[in-house]
Design an enzyme around this catalytic site. Structure first.
Site, PDB file in Angstrom:
ATOM      1  N   GLY A   1       0.815  -1.223   0.000  1.00 30.36           N
ATOM      2  CA  GLY A   1       0.000   0.000   0.000  1.00 30.36           C
ATOM      3  C   GLY A   1       0.844   1.267   0.000  1.00 30.36           C
ATOM      4  O   GLY A   1       0.387   2.319  -0.460  1.00 30.36           O
TER       5      GLY A   1
ATOM      6  N   GLU B   1       1.608   1.803  -3.534  1.00 28.04           N
ATOM      7  CA  GLU B   1       0.339   2.205  -4.177  1.00 28.04           C
ATOM      8  C   GLU B   1      -0.012   3.652  -3.858  1.00 28.04           C
ATOM      9  O   GLU B   1      -0.472   4.405  -4.730  1.00 28.04           O
ATOM     10  CB  GLU B   1      -0.779   1.253  -3.734  1.00 28.04           C
ATOM     11  CG  GLU B   1      -0.579  -0.146  -4.304  1.00 28.04           C
ATOM     12  CD  GLU B   1      -1.493  -1.186  -3.677  1.00 28.04           C
ATOM     13  OE1 GLU B   1      -1.659  -1.171  -2.434  1.00 28.04           O
ATOM     14  OE2 GLU B   1      -2.049  -2.007  -4.417  1.00 28.04           O
TER      15      GLU B   1
HETATM   16  N1  CAA Z   1       2.167  -3.880   8.775  1.00 30.49           N
HETATM   17  C1  CAA Z   1       2.322  -3.890  10.139  1.00 30.49           C
HETATM   18  N2  CAA Z   1       3.521  -3.782  10.753  1.00 30.49           N
HETATM   19  C2  CAA Z   1       4.617  -3.658   9.960  1.00 30.49           C
HETATM   20  C3  CAA Z   1       4.538  -3.657   8.555  1.00 30.49           C
HETATM   21  C4  CAA Z   1       3.250  -3.760   7.960  1.00 30.49           C
HETATM   22  N3  CAA Z   1       3.061  -3.715   6.635  1.00 30.49           N
HETATM   23  N4  CAA Z   1       5.792  -3.544   8.065  1.00 30.49           N
HETATM   24  C5  CAA Z   1       6.618  -3.476   9.124  1.00 30.49           C
HETATM   25  N5  CAA Z   1       5.917  -3.554  10.280  1.00 30.49           N
HETATM   26  C6  CAA Z   1       6.421  -3.521  11.642  1.00 30.49           C
HETATM   27  C7  CAA Z   1       7.055  -4.868  12.028  1.00 30.49           C
HETATM   28  O1  CAA Z   1       6.070  -5.800  12.409  1.00 30.49           O
HETATM   29  C8  CAA Z   1       7.962  -4.449  13.147  1.00 30.49           C
HETATM   30  O2  CAA Z   1       7.181  -4.277  14.305  1.00 30.49           O
HETATM   31  P1  CAA Z   1       7.638  -5.015  15.705  1.00 30.49           P
HETATM   32  O3  CAA Z   1       8.940  -4.370  16.034  1.00 30.49           O
HETATM   33  O4  CAA Z   1       6.513  -4.674  16.633  1.00 30.49           O
HETATM   34  O5  CAA Z   1       7.771  -6.474  15.369  1.00 30.49           O
HETATM   35  C9  CAA Z   1       8.429  -3.050  12.717  1.00 30.49           C
HETATM   36  O6  CAA Z   1       7.489  -2.586  11.746  1.00 30.49           O
HETATM   37  C10 CAA Z   1       9.792  -3.051  12.069  1.00 30.49           C
HETATM   38  O7  CAA Z   1       9.754  -3.997  11.006  1.00 30.49           O
HETATM   39  P2  CAA Z   1      10.897  -5.124  10.797  1.00 30.49           P
HETATM   40  O8  CAA Z   1      11.452  -5.549  12.098  1.00 30.49           O
HETATM   41  O9  CAA Z   1      10.314  -6.190   9.922  1.00 30.49           O
HETATM   42  O10 CAA Z   1      11.978  -4.253  10.003  1.00 30.49           O
HETATM   43  P3  CAA Z   1      13.043  -4.769   8.934  1.00 30.49           P
HETATM   44  O11 CAA Z   1      13.936  -3.599   8.666  1.00 30.49           O
HETATM   45  O12 CAA Z   1      13.664  -6.047   9.382  1.00 30.49           O
HETATM   46  O13 CAA Z   1      12.192  -5.110   7.614  1.00 30.49           O
HETATM   47  C11 CAA Z   1      10.527  -4.674   5.907  1.00 30.49           C
HETATM   48  C12 CAA Z   1      11.552  -4.080   6.914  1.00 30.49           C
HETATM   49  C13 CAA Z   1      11.290  -5.431   4.790  1.00 30.49           C
HETATM   50  C14 CAA Z   1       9.775  -3.510   5.305  1.00 30.49           C
HETATM   51  C15 CAA Z   1       9.579  -5.657   6.627  1.00 30.49           C
HETATM   52  O14 CAA Z   1       9.069  -5.014   7.788  1.00 30.49           O
HETATM   53  C16 CAA Z   1       8.424  -6.100   5.803  1.00 30.49           C
HETATM   54  O15 CAA Z   1       8.599  -6.979   4.955  1.00 30.49           O
HETATM   55  N6  CAA Z   1       7.218  -5.539   6.036  1.00 30.49           N
HETATM   56  C17 CAA Z   1       5.998  -5.949   5.371  1.00 30.49           C
HETATM   57  C18 CAA Z   1       5.960  -5.453   3.940  1.00 30.49           C
HETATM   58  C19 CAA Z   1       4.709  -5.925   3.266  1.00 30.49           C
HETATM   59  O16 CAA Z   1       4.469  -7.110   3.108  1.00 30.49           O
HETATM   60  N7  CAA Z   1       3.870  -4.978   2.816  1.00 30.49           N
HETATM   61  C20 CAA Z   1       2.645  -5.265   2.125  1.00 30.49           C
HETATM   62  C21 CAA Z   1       1.504  -5.269   3.081  1.00 30.49           C
HETATM   63  S1  CAA Z   1      -0.010  -5.829   2.322  1.00 30.49           S
HETATM   64  C22 CAA Z   1      -0.631  -4.467   1.516  1.00 30.49           C
HETATM   65  O17 CAA Z   1      -0.053  -3.422   1.518  1.00 30.49           O
HETATM   66  C23 CAA Z   1      -1.957  -4.688   0.812  1.00 30.49           C
HETATM   67  C24 CAA Z   1      -2.298  -3.624  -0.152  1.00 30.49           C
HETATM   68  O18 CAA Z   1      -2.171  -3.779  -1.340  1.00 30.49           O
HETATM   69  C25 CAA Z   1      -2.827  -2.348   0.315  1.00 30.49           C
END
Ligand code: CAA
Length: 258
Positions: free
Chosen positions: A109, A112
């Site tokens: 998102g 997006e």
């Molecule tokens: N939603 C909720 N929490 C999130 C998040 C998300 N999309 N992305 C990161 N966070 C949170 C993590 O859970 C973590 O929280 P905690 O410390 O409480 O565990 C905090 O942010 C820091 O994240 P990381 O420890 O994972 O940080 P990193 O540097 O190791 O990794 C990252 C960074 C690669 C961005 C990884 O966090 C990640 O892969 N995030 C998810 C990305 C993702 O899949 N996004 C798509 C979501 S679905 C969507 O967006 C649908 C749509 O089309 C609208």
């Protein structure tokens, strides 16, 4: 109105919205999207504002929809809420220009949302991606459609089917972003760009935006006809006479946004 998940700053004629959930890498939850919508409506209605910048932190523009909030939903919830589209598209309804200033992660998102803005200025550390496939879904905020229009079918398929990230250089080469700047210069570059836009005639700026956007919605012949009518309409504004007279008289134009 006071906000908890964003910061809203009015810097003369530029409205700056900073996504501000640092502990969650600016993951987009309902509260943030409600506040973003309210801030955009405020800036759209404010006559002093001529251009908007949306940005995040150096680590993340936004890491996507909030997965923790989404994980609790079932089909009935997402259908009844019209989840993602209900209030996520406000940026596309704003008539003033919006620049996305993206550093760090712009995923799901977040990517997006950046694509809903009028153009994207990226920091050298920016990373774009649509990783929804890795959590068992697909993009739901227009990613399969807008990314394909920006970068073409082959690269959009690559991004959406593998969930891989695209760095700033690749994003520039593939047309997703308009320019890449050193990370520490991102906000200054976006503000300078926005300020420059605010010096022009606002009706001309708004109609230029509307005309470019028309290219996404229509055929070339219809789009060119639309552009010509809009071009004609600008001769009804005082700013057209002023802009052309100032050029001939070798002086700066004094636009009145009329
Ligand atoms: N939603 C909720 N929490 C999130 C998040 C998300 N999309 N992305 C990161 N966070 C949170 C993590 O859970 C973590 O929280 P905690 O410390 O409480 O565990 C905090 O942010 C820091 O994240 P990381 O420890 O994972 O940080 P990193 O540097 O190791 O990794 C990252 C960074 C690669 C961005 C990884 O966090 C990640 O892969 N995030 C998810 C990305 C993702 O899949 N996004 C798509 C979501 S679905 C969507 O967006 C649908 C749509 O089309 C609208």
């Amino acid at each position: 109105m006071s906000y908890e998940t964003i910061l809203l700053d009015k810097r003369e004629a530029v409205g700056v919205i900073t996504l501000n959930r640092p502990k969650a890498l600016n993951a987009l939850n309902n509260q943030l999207m409600d506040e973003l919508t309210a801030a955009l409506r405020d800036l759209e209605a404010d006559d002093e504002i001529g251009c908007i910048v949306i940005t995040g932190s150096e680590k993340a523009f936004a890491a996507g929809a909030d997965i923790k909030q989404m994980a609790e939903k079932d089909y009935t919830d997402v259908f009844m809420e019209d989840f993602i589209t209900a209030n996520w598209e406000e940026a596309t309804r704003v008539r003033k220009p919006i620049i996305a200033a993206v550093a760090g992660f712009a995923l799901g998102g977040g990517c997006e949302l950046a694509m809903m803005c009028d153009f994207i200025i990226a920091a050298e550390n920016a990373k774009f991606g649509q990783p929804e496939i890795t959590i068992g879904v697909i993009p739901g905020g227009g990613g399969t459609q807008r990314l394909t229009r920006f970068v073409g079918k082959s690269k959009a398929m690559d991004m959406v089917l593998t969930g891989r990230h695209m760095d700033a250089a690749e994003a520039l080469a593939s047309g997703l972003v308009s320019r890449v700047v050193p990370t520490e210069d991102l906000l200054d570059e976006a503000l300078d760009t926005a300020e420059k836009i605010t010096t022009y005639s606002r009706p001309a700026v708004m109609l230029a935006k509307e005309s470019v956007n028309r290219a996404y919605e229509t055929t070339l012949a219809e789009g060119v006809r639309f552009e010509r009518r809009v071009f004609h309409s600008l001769f009804a504004f005082e700013d057209q006479s002023e802009g052309m007279a100032a050029f001939i008289e070798k002086r700066r134009p004094q636009f009145k946004n009329r």
